[in-house]
Structure formats: structure tokens, C-alpha cells
Design a protein around this motif. Sequence first.
Motif, PDB file in Angstrom:
ATOM      1  N   ALA A  19       3.395  -7.523  12.277  1.00 31.07           N
ATOM      2  CA  ALA A  19       4.459  -8.290  13.309  1.00 31.07           C
ATOM      3  C   ALA A  19       5.630  -7.463  14.050  1.00 31.07           C
ATOM      4  CB  ALA A  19       4.895  -9.400  12.270  1.00 31.07           C
ATOM      5  N   CYS A  20       5.621  -6.182  13.717  1.00 27.79           N
ATOM      6  CA  CYS A  20       6.790  -5.526  14.280  1.00 27.79           C
ATOM      7  C   CYS A  20       6.687  -5.725  15.819  1.00 27.79           C
ATOM      8  CB  CYS A  20       6.299  -3.989  14.009  1.00 27.79           C
ATOM      9  SG  CYS A  20       6.925  -3.449  12.413  1.00 27.79           S
ATOM     10  N   CYS A  21       5.679  -5.787  16.637  1.00 31.00           N
ATOM     11  CA  CYS A  21       5.643  -5.978  17.789  1.00 31.00           C
ATOM     12  C   CYS A  21       5.963  -7.474  18.393  1.00 31.00           C
ATOM     13  CB  CYS A  21       4.051  -5.843  18.578  1.00 31.00           C
ATOM     14  SG  CYS A  21       2.810  -6.926  17.915  1.00 31.00           S
ATOM     15  N   SER A  22       5.533  -8.449  17.778  1.00 30.69           N
ATOM     16  CA  SER A  22       5.644  -9.826  18.275  1.00 30.69           C
ATOM     17  C   SER A  22       7.289 -10.241  18.177  1.00 30.69           C
ATOM     18  CB  SER A  22       5.026 -10.819  17.421  1.00 30.69           C
ATOM     19  OG  SER A  22       3.563 -10.664  18.003  1.00 30.69           O
ATOM     20  N   THR A  23       7.767  -9.553  16.821  1.00 28.02           N
ATOM     21  CA  THR A  23       9.308  -9.997  16.481  1.00 28.02           C
ATOM     22  C   THR A  23      10.059  -9.112  17.462  1.00 28.02           C
ATOM     23  OG1 THR A  23       9.339  -8.447  14.236  1.00 28.02           O
ATOM     24  CG2 THR A  23       8.820 -10.954  14.373  1.00 28.02           C
ATOM     25  N   LYS A  25       6.459  -0.007  22.255  1.00 21.66           N
ATOM     26  CA  LYS A  25       7.385   0.828  21.703  1.00 21.66           C
ATOM     27  C   LYS A  25       7.765   0.483  20.172  1.00 21.66           C
ATOM     28  CE  LYS A  25      12.323   2.064  22.307  1.00 21.66           C
ATOM     29  NZ  LYS A  25      13.691   1.776  22.707  1.00 21.66           N
ATOM     30  N   ALA A  26       7.636  -0.839  19.533  1.00 21.12           N
ATOM     31  CA  ALA A  26       7.745  -1.019  18.296  1.00 21.12           C
ATOM     32  C   ALA A  26       6.631  -0.561  17.382  1.00 21.12           C
ATOM     33  CB  ALA A  26       8.134  -2.664  18.320  1.00 21.12           C
ATOM     34  N   CYS A  27       5.302  -0.669  18.007  1.00 20.42           N
ATOM     35  CA  CYS A  27       4.205  -0.541  17.128  1.00 20.42           C
ATOM     36  C   CYS A  27       4.142   0.645  16.079  1.00 20.42           C
ATOM     37  CB  CYS A  27       2.839  -0.665  17.813  1.00 20.42           C
ATOM     38  SG  CYS A  27       1.357  -0.536  16.975  1.00 20.42           S
ATOM     39  N   PRO A  28       4.258   0.593  15.027  1.00 22.82           N
ATOM     40  CA  PRO A  28       3.915   1.634  13.992  1.00 22.82           C
ATOM     41  C   PRO A  28       2.884   2.360  13.768  1.00 22.82           C
ATOM     42  CG  PRO A  28       4.034  -0.399  12.771  1.00 22.82           C
ATOM     43  CD  PRO A  28       4.169  -0.736  14.097  1.00 22.82           C
ATOM     44  N   LYS A  29       1.768   1.720  14.504  1.00 26.95           N
ATOM     45  CA  LYS A  29       0.318   2.394  14.613  1.00 26.95           C
ATOM     46  C   LYS A  29       0.172   2.979  15.945  1.00 26.95           C
ATOM     47  CE  LYS A  29      -1.800   1.994  11.578  1.00 26.95           C
ATOM     48  NZ  LYS A  29      -2.045   2.874  10.326  1.00 26.95           N
ATOM     49  N   ASP A  77      17.559   0.345  11.329  1.00 32.69           N
ATOM     50  CA  ASP A  77      18.527   0.721  12.193  1.00 32.69           C
ATOM     51  C   ASP A  77      18.178   0.420  13.874  1.00 32.69           C
ATOM     52  OD1 ASP A  77      20.530   2.902  12.584  1.00 32.69           O
ATOM     53  OD2 ASP A  77      19.217   4.364  13.402  1.00 32.69           O
ATOM     54  N   GLY A  78      17.929  -0.715  13.683  1.00 27.64           N
ATOM     55  CA  GLY A  78      17.736  -1.777  15.072  1.00 27.64           C
ATOM     56  C   GLY A  78      16.371  -1.591  15.452  1.00 27.64           C
ATOM     57  N   GLN A  79      15.373  -0.795  14.632  1.00 26.53           N
ATOM     58  CA  GLN A  79      13.962  -0.629  15.245  1.00 26.53           C
ATOM     59  C   GLN A  79      12.983  -1.344  14.219  1.00 26.53           C
ATOM     60  OE1 GLN A  79      12.809   0.608  18.186  1.00 26.53           O
ATOM     61  NE2 GLN A  79      10.635   0.314  17.668  1.00 26.53           N
ATOM     62  N   ASN A  80      12.292  -2.273  14.858  1.00 24.27           N
ATOM     63  CA  ASN A  80      11.044  -2.551  14.049  1.00 24.27           C
ATOM     64  C   ASN A  80       9.982  -1.770  13.540  1.00 24.27           C
ATOM     65  OD1 ASN A  80      12.287  -5.304  14.137  1.00 24.27           O
ATOM     66  ND2 ASN A  80      10.890  -6.096  15.565  1.00 24.27           N
ATOM     67  N   THR A  81       9.755  -1.463  12.194  1.00 22.17           N
ATOM     68  CA  THR A  81       9.005  -0.361  11.887  1.00 22.17           C
ATOM     69  C   THR A  81       8.446  -0.628  10.274  1.00 22.17           C
ATOM     70  OG1 THR A  81       8.398   1.982  11.994  1.00 22.17           O
ATOM     71  CG2 THR A  81      10.697   1.085  10.896  1.00 22.17           C
ATOM     72  N   LEU A  82       7.845   0.218   9.805  1.00 22.60           N
ATOM     73  CA  LEU A  82       7.302   0.068   8.540  1.00 22.60           C
ATOM     74  C   LEU A  82       8.197   0.857   7.363  1.00 22.60           C
ATOM     75  CD1 LEU A  82       3.374   0.391   8.818  1.00 22.60           C
ATOM     76  CD2 LEU A  82       4.677  -1.763   8.656  1.00 22.60           C
ATOM     77  N   ALA A  83       8.649   0.323   6.475  1.00 20.99           N
ATOM     78  CA  ALA A  83       9.380   1.203   5.773  1.00 20.99           C
ATOM     79  C   ALA A  83       8.940   2.209   4.831  1.00 20.99           C
ATOM     80  CB  ALA A  83      10.163   0.349   4.590  1.00 20.99           C
ATOM     81  N   CYS A  84       7.587   1.860   4.765  1.00 13.50           N
ATOM     82  CA  CYS A  84       6.795   3.279   3.915  1.00 13.50           C
ATOM     83  C   CYS A  84       6.309   4.264   4.857  1.00 13.50           C
ATOM     84  CB  CYS A  84       5.456   2.563   3.241  1.00 13.50           C
ATOM     85  SG  CYS A  84       4.227   1.952   4.721  1.00 13.50           S
ATOM     86  N   CYS A 114       0.762  -1.259   0.090  1.00 11.98           N
ATOM     87  CA  CYS A 114      -0.009   0.000   0.051  1.00 11.98           C
ATOM     88  C   CYS A 114       0.843   1.225   0.117  1.00 11.98           C
ATOM     89  CB  CYS A 114      -1.010  -0.182   0.998  1.00 11.98           C
ATOM     90  SG  CYS A 114      -0.115   0.151   2.962  1.00 11.98           S
ATOM     91  N   ARG A 115       2.051   1.322   0.468  1.00  9.65           N
ATOM     92  CA  ARG A 115       2.932   2.291   0.911  1.00  9.65           C
ATOM     93  C   ARG A 115       2.125   3.338   1.621  1.00  9.65           C
ATOM     94  NH1 ARG A 115       5.933   3.746  -4.789  1.00  9.65           N
ATOM     95  NH2 ARG A 115       7.149   4.909  -3.417  1.00  9.65           N
ATOM     96  N   GLU A 116       1.022   3.210   2.379  1.00  9.87           N
ATOM     97  CA  GLU A 116       0.590   4.048   3.122  1.00  9.87           C
ATOM     98  C   GLU A 116       0.452   3.676   4.721  1.00  9.87           C
ATOM     99  OE1 GLU A 116      -0.524   6.970   2.225  1.00  9.87           O
ATOM    100  OE2 GLU A 116      -0.159   6.603  -0.058  1.00  9.87           O
ATOM    101  N   GLY A 117       1.243   2.760   5.008  1.00  8.37           N
ATOM    102  CA  GLY A 117       1.057   2.268   6.349  1.00  8.37           C
ATOM    103  C   GLY A 117      -0.213   1.518   6.908  1.00  8.37           C
TER     104      GLY A 117
END
Length: 260
Positions: A175-179, A236-240, A93-100, A80-83
Motif C-alpha cells: 500500500a505504499c503506492c496508493s497511500t 516513486k514510492a514503490c519499494p519493489k 522520513d516523509g517517504q512511504n517505504t518498507l521498514a525492513c 518476513c523482514r525480507e521485503g
Amino acid sequence: MVEFALPKNSTISSGKTWPKPEGATETREYHIYRWSPDDNQNPRIDTYYVNTADCGPMILDGLIWIKNHIDPTLTFRRSCREGVCGSCAMNIDGQNTLACTCAASDVASGPITIRPLPHQPVVKDLVPDLTNFYAQYASIEPWLHTTTATPQKEWRQSIEERRELDGLYECILCACCSTSCPSYWWNSDRFLGPAALLAADRWVKDSRDEATGERLDNLEDPFRLYRCHTIMNCTKACPKGLNPSKAIADLKRKLVERQV
């Protein structure tokens, strides 16, 4: 702190450094994890230089630029490129997140290091195998369970009841949170992990659902729920901006309350 699942008996080695694009006056250096199951080689870190004047601002833009202009074999997920879809989740850079939704400018000056989500089997390059993650989500049966007759129009819910779901239904299963959770790294075969438990709490709190007892019974297990030690990496990791730790605490409290 992150941990990565590597192919058996392998180490990460330094890989190829691609030349800077011709004519580029401003570039940003990317260090990207590369591994293919087909070449029988160790994982490596390849170095690329992105022409920032010819590229969008997000990390995903940089990856697409690399794939289009330098190395078409680079493999990653995106949609989607929109999160919204969660496809492009990775460790940046060491943080799980969305590239978009992560801008290159958000990463401190210097190389941008990109790896797949931690401690999941790697399919190829930046693509993790999330088979177990999705199976755990399916195990909490994320749909309405009802025994009463289906209404002619809809299952009614008050404004207040609907508000109980805020902060729960918005999960995009990236899956940013679980991983990011050490308990999930070590016990992912039995611990459901923050994402699945956030979804479980969403259905337990849904006023229209009529299987609350059965849902809680399904979680009454030393591992499925109680491997959470509330270190809050998931939040901390959740991008939402969601709070799986709170949802897990609410589930634990409900299990205690029904025993009193």
C-alpha cells in the motif's frame, strides 16, 4: 507531500522523551507517531534513543529494539523482514517505504521520523486500517477467468507471453503506492488506486485469461480508473521498483483502443 488521517477533532502533540539507554556510546534518535484508541488522548510523537551498537542496520531493527528494550506498548506490523510480505510499510522520513528494507543510514543525519501510512484510519500507533485497500484489490477479481475446459495439466503460456507480466506480478500489496497518491487520499471510496490498478493490468495482460472485455468494462468509470492524474507519486514510492503509473496508462490506452 503527505497527509495523515487523525482521530476526529485531534491534533498531534509532543509526547514523551525516553532516556538514552545506559552505557550506550552511539545512539540514533527516533521520533515515532503514537496513538491508541483506548486512552482517549490526542496522537503524539514520542522520542526514543536506539543503541546502534546493539541493533541491526534497518529501521525495522530499530523499532524491534525499542519494543524489546524500551517500550513494549509500541505497536507496528512486521513479518518476513525480507521485503516480501509488505507488512511493515510505513512513512519514514516523509517517504512511504518498507521498514525492513530501509536502512537507518539511508535517512539523513538527525532524528528518524516514523509515522503510519498517510491518510488511512489508524488502528493503533503505526498500524493503518487497510480494510478498504484490500476490498478494492478483491474487486478486480485477481484470479484467472476462463470459459474453456480446464486442461489436464496446465494453462500454457509462451515465454513472450509470460514476459508481459514482468513488473506487474511482483506487487506485495504493501500500500505504499496508493497511500502516496493525492487522488487516492481524496477519492479512496471510488478510485481504486495504483495497487489495485496495477493488479488489474496484470490480469488484463495475462494471455491465459478469457475475461479481458469484462475486466475493462469494470474499469470504465470516471472514478475507478480515471482519477489518476499521472503525477507518479506511486512509482516513486514503490519499494519493489514497479511502475503503477505505466500500468494505469496501459489500461487507459486499452479502453480507448477498443472504441476505435
